[in-house]
Write a protein that holds these residues in place. Structure first.
Motif, PDB file in Angstrom:
ATOM      1  N   ALA A   1      22.098 -16.126 -18.287  1.00  0.00           N
ATOM      2  CA  ALA A   1      22.738 -15.974 -16.985  1.00  0.00           C
ATOM      3  C   ALA A   1      24.230 -16.278 -17.029  1.00  0.00           C
ATOM      4  CB  ALA A   1      22.048 -16.867 -15.960  1.00  0.00           C
ATOM      5  N   THR A   2      24.620 -17.261 -17.851  1.00  0.00           N
ATOM      6  CA  THR A   2      26.018 -17.704 -17.856  1.00  0.00           C
ATOM      7  C   THR A   2      26.804 -17.262 -19.087  1.00  0.00           C
ATOM      8  OG1 THR A   2      25.518 -19.806 -18.981  1.00  0.00           O
ATOM      9  CG2 THR A   2      25.317 -19.765 -16.575  1.00  0.00           C
ATOM     10  N   GLY A   3      26.065 -16.905 -20.157  1.00  0.00           N
ATOM     11  CA  GLY A   3      26.736 -16.523 -21.391  1.00  0.00           C
ATOM     12  C   GLY A   3      27.311 -17.700 -22.149  1.00  0.00           C
ATOM     13  N   SER A   4      26.947 -18.922 -21.756  1.00  0.00           N
ATOM     14  CA  SER A   4      27.503 -20.127 -22.384  1.00  0.00           C
ATOM     15  C   SER A   4      26.443 -21.215 -22.494  1.00  0.00           C
ATOM     16  CB  SER A   4      28.681 -20.648 -21.557  1.00  0.00           C
ATOM     17  OG  SER A   4      29.084 -21.932 -21.986  1.00  0.00           O
ATOM     18  N   THR A   5      26.503 -21.967 -23.587  1.00  0.00           N
ATOM     19  CA  THR A   5      25.583 -23.093 -23.754  1.00  0.00           C
ATOM     20  C   THR A   5      26.015 -24.311 -22.949  1.00  0.00           C
ATOM     21  OG1 THR A   5      26.795 -23.718 -25.758  1.00  0.00           O
ATOM     22  CG2 THR A   5      24.797 -22.384 -26.049  1.00  0.00           C
ATOM     23  N   MET A   6      27.209 -24.271 -22.349  1.00  0.00           N
ATOM     24  CA  MET A   6      27.660 -25.408 -21.546  1.00  0.00           C
ATOM     25  C   MET A   6      26.732 -25.645 -20.368  1.00  0.00           C
ATOM     26  SD  MET A   6      29.981 -27.626 -21.907  1.00  0.00           S
ATOM     27  CE  MET A   6      30.046 -29.172 -21.002  1.00  0.00           C
ATOM     28  N   SER A   7      26.145 -24.574 -19.845  1.00  0.00           N
ATOM     29  CA  SER A   7      25.201 -24.722 -18.739  1.00  0.00           C
ATOM     30  C   SER A   7      23.970 -25.507 -19.174  1.00  0.00           C
ATOM     31  CB  SER A   7      24.789 -23.343 -18.221  1.00  0.00           C
ATOM     32  OG  SER A   7      24.230 -22.549 -19.267  1.00  0.00           O
TER      33      SER A   7
END
Length: 463
Positions: A411-417
């Motif tokens: 959904a976000t394209g990032s592992t930070m989520s």
């Protein structure tokens, strides 16, 4: 029951502990061996879900959806862990800890072995994922019943001053199970690389479960029943409906104890649930490391987790369960924030470092858990209390953590989520810990049921 030997003549002290160090060593060894076999089976499935099940059992759903479905089967089993906990808690409080441990061991081993011979979707169609899910459900029922019996056998046999350390023994079965599962899969990835691993290599570790179950069964047969349960049985003080009593008097305590475990479990299932393995080895992903290398890193991190779990158990006897947990939560928060930045470097060395750092907090919040849980509940409903709290915590924490992580990245394209999600779970666990009083050293026998029934939740005098 009137003809049963007294606890003094049977070799038990008035405080409810075994009088000989040899008996204690047998209990520790049996709980470590048994839980290692159980969690080897459980984690083997989770690792295989990240590596092969999506392709072999759910491929018609499409590449992205197939992997999510594969991870969902990992979480699905957690929904049945409370059923296992309810059944085991009822049987364990009425008939003893030992009989439950034998049943769960056999159920888990049989389910895992059958997965090793299960035909894939290409062979029997939709029946393949249906049977896979059914066997995973049986694994979930077994896992839900196993933990409570194992930790109570260890803690209720322990000297009062070493309950946390003794309770860490069955906890060691978790990293040992992960180590064994990852090690076997890593070995088979080398022995049967590429397509051979998909065809037959992944099956070998599942079939090995049959041998391990025989070993675990033999070891557990040699262990005596918990002295606390024997004392309850001798005095005919076993509760008729322990689960009803648990929720009538201690429902809030069960929820808070579950949240304590949820914080640890959500983070732990980044590896035990197979997510990191899948994320780091996905050839279409941003990391793309070799399967054998990543499995080797997970295996090494399992060794570190083992060490820090033992340290957590030891420290829990020195400074108390609650203080050990709070240190562990701080360490785990650090581990959560460094994990993905190190994994995303695409360096296997830094990935390994990230996993090892994570295990510091995982171990410190897992080692003292058995003693913490056992000291929260009265003797007559203790098996039900610890089992159901653990099972609910697993649902709230690790059950769908890999699925949530997969969905967040898509959904976000990032592992930070994912990092913020895990950090939130750690904070939740820390807050739940702060709500509880430390009851280190509280008497565990039925003579002290009134003292045990006083709520350990701050602000409450009774549960």
């Amino acid at each position: 029951m009137s003809t049963a030997p007294s606890r003094r003549s049977a070799g038990f002290t008035p405080t409810g502990t075994i009088s000989t160090s040899g008996d204690r060593r047998r209990v520790v060894f049996a709980t470590v061996v048994g839980t290692t076999v159980e969690w080897y089976d459980f984690f083997l499935y989770a690792s295989a879900a990240g590596l092969v099940f999506g392709q072999l059992f759910f491929a018609p759903a499409g590449p992205g959806v197939a992997q999510i479905l594969s991870f969902l089967t990992v979480g699905l089993s957690f929904l049945f862990r409370p059923l296992g906990a309810f059944l085991a808690g009822h049987l364990g409080d009425k008939y003893g800890r030992r009989v439950v441990l034998m049943i769960t061991l056999i159920l888990m081993g049989a389910s895992t072995t059958l997965i090793g011979v299960l035909p894939t979707f290409d062979v029997i169609g939709v029946a393949a994922p249906v049977l896979l899910i059914l066997l995973r459900v049986l694994q979930g029922i077994s896992a839900g019943g196993e933990w409570g019996g194992a930790v109570l056998m260890a803690v209720e046999h322990a000297p009062k001053a070493k309950r946390s350390l003794f309770g860490a023994a069955p906890q060691l079965g978790v990293p040992l199970g992960l180590l064994l599962a990852s090690g076997m899969l890593a070995l088979m990835a080398v022995v049967a690389p590429g397509d051979a691993f998909l065809v037959w290599g992944w099956r070998v570790p599942f079939l090995l479960s049959f041998v391990l179950i025989l070993i675990g069964y033999y070891v557990r047969r040699k262990v005596e029943e918990s002295p606390v349960f024997l004392e309850l049985a001798e005095r005919k003080e076993k509760t008729r409906m322990p689960i009803v009593q648990l929720f009538r008097k201690h429902a809030l305590l069960v929820l808070i104890a579950a949240l304590v475990f949820a914080g640890n479990n959500a983070v732990g299932y980044m590896t035990t649930g197979g997510y990191i393995q899948r994320y780091a080895t996905n050839p279409d992903g941003p990391v793309g490391l070799a399967t054998a290398d990543v499995l080797g890193a997970v295996t090494l991190s399992a060794v570190s987790w083992l060490v820090f779990t033992w340290i957590g158990g030891w420290i829990g006897d020195v400074i108390g369960r609650r203080a050990t947990y709070l240190i562990g939560w701080a360490a785990l928060l650090v581990g959560v924030f460094v994990l993905f930045p190190l994994v995303n470097t695409t360096s296997i060395g830094l990935l390994t470092l990230g996993l090892v750092v994570l295990t510091v907090g995982l171990g410190l919040t897992y080692g003292p858990q058995a003693a913490l849980y056992a000291e929260l509940f009265p003797a007559s409903i203790r098996f039900s209390g610890v089992s159901i709290s653990y099972a609910l915590g697993a649902i709230l924490g690790g059950a769908f953590a890999p699925t949530i992580a997969e969905a967040l990245v898509k959904a976000t394209g990032s592992t930070m989520s994912v990092t913020w999600y895990l950090a939130g779970m750690v904070v939740l666990g820390a807050v739940a810990t702060l709500v509880l009083r430390d009851r280190s050293g509280i008497p565990l026998g039925p003579d002290h049921e009134a003292e045990q029934s006083v709520s350990p939740v701050r602000g409450l005098s009774k549960a």
